[in-house]
Scaffold this motif. Structure first.
Motif, PDB file in Angstrom:
ATOM      1  N   ALA A 182     -13.773  28.797 -52.229  1.00 47.43           N
ATOM      2  CA  ALA A 182     -13.599  27.507 -52.302  1.00 47.43           C
ATOM      3  C   ALA A 182     -12.304  26.773 -52.212  1.00 47.43           C
ATOM      4  CB  ALA A 182     -14.184  27.157 -53.700  1.00 47.43           C
ATOM      5  N   HIS A 183     -11.267  27.620 -52.854  1.00 46.93           N
ATOM      6  CA  HIS A 183      -9.690  27.297 -52.746  1.00 46.93           C
ATOM      7  C   HIS A 183      -9.119  27.318 -51.230  1.00 46.93           C
ATOM      8  CE1 HIS A 183      -8.643  28.624 -57.207  1.00 46.93           C
ATOM      9  NE2 HIS A 183      -9.677  27.588 -57.038  1.00 46.93           N
ATOM     10  N   ILE A 185     -13.831  21.072 -57.873  1.00 45.33           N
ATOM     11  CA  ILE A 185     -13.736  22.311 -57.711  1.00 45.33           C
ATOM     12  C   ILE A 185     -12.831  22.672 -58.549  1.00 45.33           C
ATOM     13  CG2 ILE A 185     -12.620  23.776 -55.512  1.00 45.33           C
ATOM     14  CD1 ILE A 185     -13.706  21.168 -53.664  1.00 45.33           C
ATOM     15  N   THR A 239     -13.395  26.034 -60.583  1.00 45.73           N
ATOM     16  CA  THR A 239     -12.810  27.527 -60.363  1.00 45.73           C
ATOM     17  C   THR A 239     -11.597  27.931 -61.077  1.00 45.73           C
ATOM     18  OG1 THR A 239     -11.329  26.281 -58.828  1.00 45.73           O
ATOM     19  CG2 THR A 239     -13.566  27.210 -57.948  1.00 45.73           C
ATOM     20  N   THR A 287     -17.361  21.763 -52.019  1.00 44.59           N
ATOM     21  CA  THR A 287     -16.499  22.451 -51.043  1.00 44.59           C
ATOM     22  C   THR A 287     -16.920  22.155 -49.298  1.00 44.59           C
ATOM     23  OG1 THR A 287     -16.260  24.252 -52.716  1.00 44.59           O
ATOM     24  CG2 THR A 287     -15.399  24.681 -50.311  1.00 44.59           C
ATOM     25  N   ARG A 288     -18.136  21.845 -49.292  1.00 48.93           N
ATOM     26  CA  ARG A 288     -18.556  21.442 -47.972  1.00 48.93           C
ATOM     27  C   ARG A 288     -18.089  20.069 -47.482  1.00 48.93           C
ATOM     28  NH1 ARG A 288     -22.100  22.851 -43.307  1.00 48.93           N
ATOM     29  NH2 ARG A 288     -22.527  20.810 -42.504  1.00 48.93           N
ATOM     30  N   SER A 332     -14.230  19.890 -46.819  1.00 47.65           N
ATOM     31  CA  SER A 332     -14.193  20.483 -45.413  1.00 47.65           C
ATOM     32  C   SER A 332     -14.521  19.389 -44.462  1.00 47.65           C
ATOM     33  CB  SER A 332     -15.276  21.632 -45.235  1.00 47.65           C
ATOM     34  OG  SER A 332     -16.262  21.231 -44.989  1.00 47.65           O
ATOM     35  N   THR A 339     -10.673  24.311 -49.458  1.00 50.45           N
ATOM     36  CA  THR A 339     -10.123  22.992 -49.960  1.00 50.45           C
ATOM     37  C   THR A 339      -8.569  22.870 -49.674  1.00 50.45           C
ATOM     38  OG1 THR A 339     -11.369  23.138 -52.051  1.00 50.45           O
ATOM     39  CG2 THR A 339      -9.659  21.846 -52.148  1.00 50.45           C
ATOM     40  N   LEU A 345     -17.894  28.927 -46.042  1.00 52.27           N
ATOM     41  CA  LEU A 345     -18.997  28.200 -46.801  1.00 52.27           C
ATOM     42  C   LEU A 345     -20.386  29.075 -46.673  1.00 52.27           C
ATOM     43  CD1 LEU A 345     -18.145  24.830 -45.489  1.00 52.27           C
ATOM     44  CD2 LEU A 345     -18.429  25.227 -47.937  1.00 52.27           C
TER      45      LEU A 345
END
Lengths: 484, 484, 484, 484
Positions: B382-383, B430, B434, B309-310, B313, B386, B328
């Motif tokens: 996370a969504h 991701i 998830t 996720t980072r 971003s 993203t 985050l």
């Protein structure tokens, strides 16, 4: 002998004569003032516990300097076990007083100062560490309580210390000579300071060169000339003045605004003076040490709150209702989550160059961030179980009045066999913990949530996490173009 | 030699020939089936890690029976340190595979069975413990993977095992003779069982005398006559069949419904048979051991998710936005809270009569209860970081097509210097974590949240908490009437 | 003329002489008592607003009985528009006083009683409705404030009214004759009752035949013989006694325990007497009417809290920080969600047989359930923005003292151009709303959260939802066996 | 006749021949493709409902242009009642299909464009409005479905459209002549576009002068030369290919990446071209109109999910357990809170200069922000009620196999009287809604949560709130010094 009795402790305060204001009045006998004495009672418990065979093991330690048995709250952590035991002590002390145990701040300033002075000496060739150890020996052998002077009043928070309209809004050195330094400014939120002998002062934020005058750490007795204390006013403190509906009968916390008007500090009590590049380290050490402790003390207070709430549910006749049991269990879950974070921070610490054991910085901040959240939810759950009476209950003075008392006794009774005064006292205790200063103290003690987020972000090894993700996703390089 | 190579492990499976159904078809070469192989790859990693100098210290242990070096996943905890190290191993193994590491269930059944058999013997004069130790020696020296057969299919949950309309809805003993027993029934949710050699079967709930036939524990090889495996269907498992958009390239979990049709178990593999009064202890031990582990494994998977996720971003060009950093950091905070609960459960455990060290039951359940909550919030965060692409992204097959590929490459690019395929793979990773089975697995692994609440309530010392509250409120007795 | 001035209202109270106890003392001049007067000030505002051209349109209505212009708080909803306008009025009134507007309970008891009496008459052939309309005409033309007497003291909540150890723990009829009835018992949590002229009493729970004596509704003037009022003690009410650090300068709520010792009620004021089978309807009507109102009043108080918090963020110099803006926006979001629920409940209502318009029961309960949650989170956010000063600030009396005042002025200043007293007053206002009785009042007003859950469950058309699911999933019948 | 039958609608698509790629392949008969047809089925339902006497009132309206009866999804809101009815229609349509009803985007682009073109004309003297009305007349009389082309692919989000490395990452005008314009770029996340006839394109963000080429709005048929569609891949869409375990038998949503390669748009279909200063208004109108709708559609899908979850609880035999009932009620509460926000937004709207009624911008954003939160919690609750089977259930193909089928039938049965296939289908439906694209679609539809926060902050009247706080706190001026 390094362990004083509670009585000796209280007497020791009577010899001091600090300048204290409460609600616009100068106070003479502050030791017996109903708004201050409950805080002194709390600290007295930390003396009593050290002498109590049940708690002695938790509440005392052997000084690594003198080899003497001392109060653990004056101890520098020598090991992981020391750190874990310290957390257990905090939970027990908070259970005993049902509120902040106040004196923990002594250990949470001496531990960082021990390391800080060591490191400054190492890089700057100063001799702060020897000085500090001497001071530490002194407070250990005298069994003193030192409050923590950390948070400055700060004025306009968008400006650094030296750029405030008024240069005194952070504590600063206004004069230096061969004997010592003169400081001016004010520190806020100083918990329990009127139950203390000394104040350990440290800087509150990271500073740059232009703020060097503000990079100062020292110890000062509460009766030093130039110090003035203005007591903070709490939501329910007036009840202490009339002595009824206290909730917590003997114990309470207090905080003061402490004003330093050109206070002289001799060099032997100065532990940092101008070394601005170490202010970051000072904060880092203090916050790790202090925030970690919330993992122990908050569950202690929550134990008392949960016990009261459970008992109220029984008195209301609803303790077997499924939704009530669920709420009580949720309160336990949240409180134990905090406890787990504290324990983990102690477990995952490491030994610093000076030999002091430091709890894990990431986990200490995780613990504290949860402390700024869960207690508000716990309070809501406690209210829900208690019922609307939490907000609308008549005074115990009504119960004690010969005319109206019997009617209050009749109509506020819950289950038949429990007397009304028991119900009323439990409601007051729940009110005390949930509508007093406990919640905001949980939120701000050791710094507000945003400051924990900053540390958590900084402590995260983002690169490592990114590499793990790439590994799993089959990404071998991050640049260029084309297809896999 | 007690440590096999990953290759030897995979080969050892080829010699087995279990009866496996997937999507209505009987499967022959299950080892290479794309829906099963990723689970075998996961378990192979647990063999590889034990031989890898980087992880050897975490992933191996010395058997207290043979004194041989064995895989730590086959080890009975001899100490607090063993237990803590086991948790660290789980985090690392999960980081390596980015999903459930599957093989942990071996240690989480052998540890409870070790104690359970010891206690039954003590009270009943049986000799289960010696039998079990012999079995344990065997699986340690052969370096086997034993799946956990705990959760029965349960039918109508309002009825106990013996009161179901169909008596087979919990696994039960249908015959006993001098050689062994015959069992019938089915176990669900059996994680990774098609990567295993043996199944360690234990009862799933507390039973009464009428359910004595259902109080049975044993070990059985996956190719025993009468066993049938029906693979569960996951949200994204078809992608394994076409080999694209996998998210996690090599690893995945699977579960099966395992049907026992009159399976014969020789006595040497039977560890409980009819001792219904020990079913409560069996559950208690298993859940403490198993739920505790989630404190280690979930943070391992979350590390991978947070890393992905980072990185997304950064590729989206938003990694410096304050709200993105906050999200985050929140993901890290929640994940580390879970980790802290696991560590604390390990720290606060105690040694059981048989000598096995058991993590703290309260804190193990607190850890697991948080695992049923935080990952849903972590997924939401996370969504949010993203972006909508998590739901709407074309296939990697589009990127690889010569006509449409260049257009997808052009239009799905984020920051200029990162190729589109990297972005797409991270989005798929991701999505994998998830929107796959991870969230429900977090919720239900080791039992759903309500089962943790029950343990937390039971483990709470309510009387102690009530006494503390009374002490602080000045309540000396709870009965009678009148005023204080 | 049906609209009194605020001054006339206050004078009208002076003619009453209820029996009032506060903190164990009988009070003579209750109208000017500092713990009661702020509640009278609140109600006076509802008189003032009706005469204020700015609010006249919202705060007055035309009586459907007399055709006269009356205070809207005395109006029976004639239409959806009436109901929506009533909600808007509540938001404005609460914004004006920054706390509960108290007098809403008049409309929330007359509306249900209007319908209730109509329906009892219909089924039982009584003439309650005509009686009630006469009473309504009277209070409309006299422009009175009637408090709501709903919540009984309840004793052991596991027992019904007639099964309590003490039969008086719910208000009940102890005698009946041709003139009227005599009632005994007590009602709790009665908001603002010492600012009222009359009390409208209704049953608090659903009753069975054995509880018929407890199925009673009536109106009684506050100075009826046999009535005694015992004021509830709030967390910060002592500040009213010394007149400083009030937060909210003029307004406050109060509640009383109201004891009925054989109080005589003439038949013309009795609106239900023994018709136990209508108690369910009574609760249903009252809770729909009352819970709906929280959708209007809470956002009004939150507007004041949000305004104060925003201003404090500016004075602290942090109003541009991204996380501060996020928190303030979140406060608005939560408050507006509550407002939306209130509006929707008004919009989705329907006309009852008597002609009164009733807000939607599901949505009214959804609104109230959110009111029991969001304000705790809003309070936490407000604290976070305000800073630790929320808990530790000295008294305004310190600021006014000539010695310590200038130092407090200097050191508690935020941004340069705003005087310290402004900052202090805003902090006190935030303290007032977040650590006073507002949160528990939000939680319990109109019944605690569990009571809303019960209604929401009951109002849900589960069968309809199940049918929709079956339709989409291709399930045509629920019984039998075999395959689709 | 302005209302087509569903069959006519499907046939009308067959005449189009758009360029479609799915998983790396060019598709010919897209109308019958199993990944697209379920979306066409959804839209067909919107045609069917308009002709169904049960829904006709909700699903049709009278065109304010032609006076003809049209599908309400093609209607420009003429009043508050229109807007409320539109919301009710959305809830019903979503209940019927158990997923996004797709066609709502037509009304959510025509409403903003109606006003936008009016305002541009007013300030710029253009004639977009007449053009747009003509286009609107056309799609109303032809009963078309127009998809919404709003979200550009955006590349590096830290850069504006004209400052991207590749100038095509936002749709832009690359050529203009007397016949029309030529556009290039790509739009993402285009919901249901392969069930549509036309795409209504609008800008995705506020632009400055340098971005004038990107300030473009127009309508284009899906088969215009230069358009290419690449279908997004969902978590469970492969099941459509094998036709089993669908959860939702007939309906599904899809999205596509839509690439514009120098597509010619005649002037009569251009509604904005270069008027960058109106891009803010365009966004404002679109987001208010679109976000508001989530208040209606999400509760419709949640109704289906709640119904399925309730039924599963009955089949599991746990529907009477208190914690299960609490979770189901909580699901209703959260869903109805969203519904309330939608209704309130409709109620509190206002008429814009062009005559179109616009829902309340603040409340529309409040609704949408809740839609980005509650469904994740609702999903967690649904999983908890359903049990671990949500993640591990075998395929319906196993049930249908003659060997393994009877065993699956036997062992996966819940309560005796409900056949296993019913349970399996309900589990699949719950899986479909909670692990498919619904959650991220809830989060991102109409823009992610941060975009709603921005609007809520902007729509808040902070000054008014600050004034109210000052009024209550007795603060008359904010500047200067001294005491009150």
């Amino acid at each position: 002998m390094a362990l004083r009795t509670p009585e000796e402790y209280v007497e020791s305060l009577r010899r001091l004569n600090p300048v204290v204001y409460i609600a616009g009045e100068r106070i003479d006998n502050y030791v017996d003032h109903p708004l201050i004495r409950p805080g002194i009672n709390v600290v007295a418990q930390t003396y009593a516990a050290a002498l109590d065979p049940r708690y002695e093991d938790l509440c005392t330690a052997v000084s690594h300097i003198s080899g003497e048995k001392i109060n653990r709250l004056l101890h520098v952590y020598q090991s992981r076990e020391d750190c874990i035991r310290s957390l257990r002590m905090l939970r027990v002390l908070n259970q005993l007083v049902g509120t902040c145990c106040i004196r923990c701040v002594t250990k949470e300033t001496i531990n960082p100062l021990y390391e800080l002075t060591y490191q400054i000496d190492l890089k700057r060739g100063t001799n702060y560490h020897a000085r500090f150890k001497k001071y530490l020996s002194y407070i250990q052998s005298e069994d003193l309580f030192c409050a923590a002077g950390v948070t400055d009043v700060k004025g306009d928070r968008a400006r650094s210390p030296s750029r405030q309209a008024d240069p005194d809004l952070y504590v600063r050195v206004v004069k230096k000579n061969s004997d010592g330094i003169v400081v001016r400014g004010a520190k806020m939120h100083m918990t329990g300071v009127l139950a203390s002998h000394y104040i350990n002062v440290m800087p509150t934020t990271t500073m740059r060169e232009e703020d060097a005058d503000y990079a100062v750490a020292f110890a000062v007795p509460v009766n030093a000339p130039g110090l003035t204390f203005v007591l903070g006013r709490h939501s329910m403190d007036e009840r202490r003045l009339d002595g009824s509906d206290l909730g917590n009968l003997h114990y309470d916390m207090h905080e003061a605004l402490v004003i330093f008007e050109d206070v002289f500090i001799p060099w032997e009590r100065v532990f940092m003076c101008g070394e601005f590049e170490f202010t970051g380290l000072a904060i880092e050490l203090f916050t790790a040490m202090h925030r970690f402790s919330y993992g122990g003390c908050r569950p202690g207070v929550m134990d008392v709150l949960i016990g009261a709430t459970r008992l109220i549910s029984e008195i209301n006749g609803v303790s077997r209702a499924s939704h009530i049991r669920d709420k009580l269990t949720e309160m336990v879950h949240l409180s134990e989550t905090i406890w787990a974070c504290g324990l983990a921070a102690a477990l995952e610490g490491h030994v610093l160059p000076s030999g002091v054991y430091c709890p894990n910085r990431m986990l200490a901040n995780v613990a504290k961030l949860n402390v700024g959240r869960f207690p508000y939810e716990i309070a809501r759950l406690a209210h829900e179980v208690t019922g609307g009476i939490i907000a609308t209950m008549p005074s115990e003075k009504d119960l004690l009045n010969h005319e109206i008392g019997p009617k209050v006794e009749k109509y506020l009774r819950g289950v038949e066999h429990v007397p009304t005064w028991v119900r009323m006292r439990l409601v007051r205790l729940i009110e005390n913990i949930t509508l007093g200063v406990t919640l905001p103290a949980d939120l701000f003690g050791g710094g507000g949530p945003q400051t924990q987020k900053i540390v958590i972000e900084a402590e995260t090894n983002w690169e490592h996490k990114k590499r793990m993700a790439c590994e799993v996703a089959g990404i071998t390089k991050l640049n260029g173009s084309g297809t896999p």
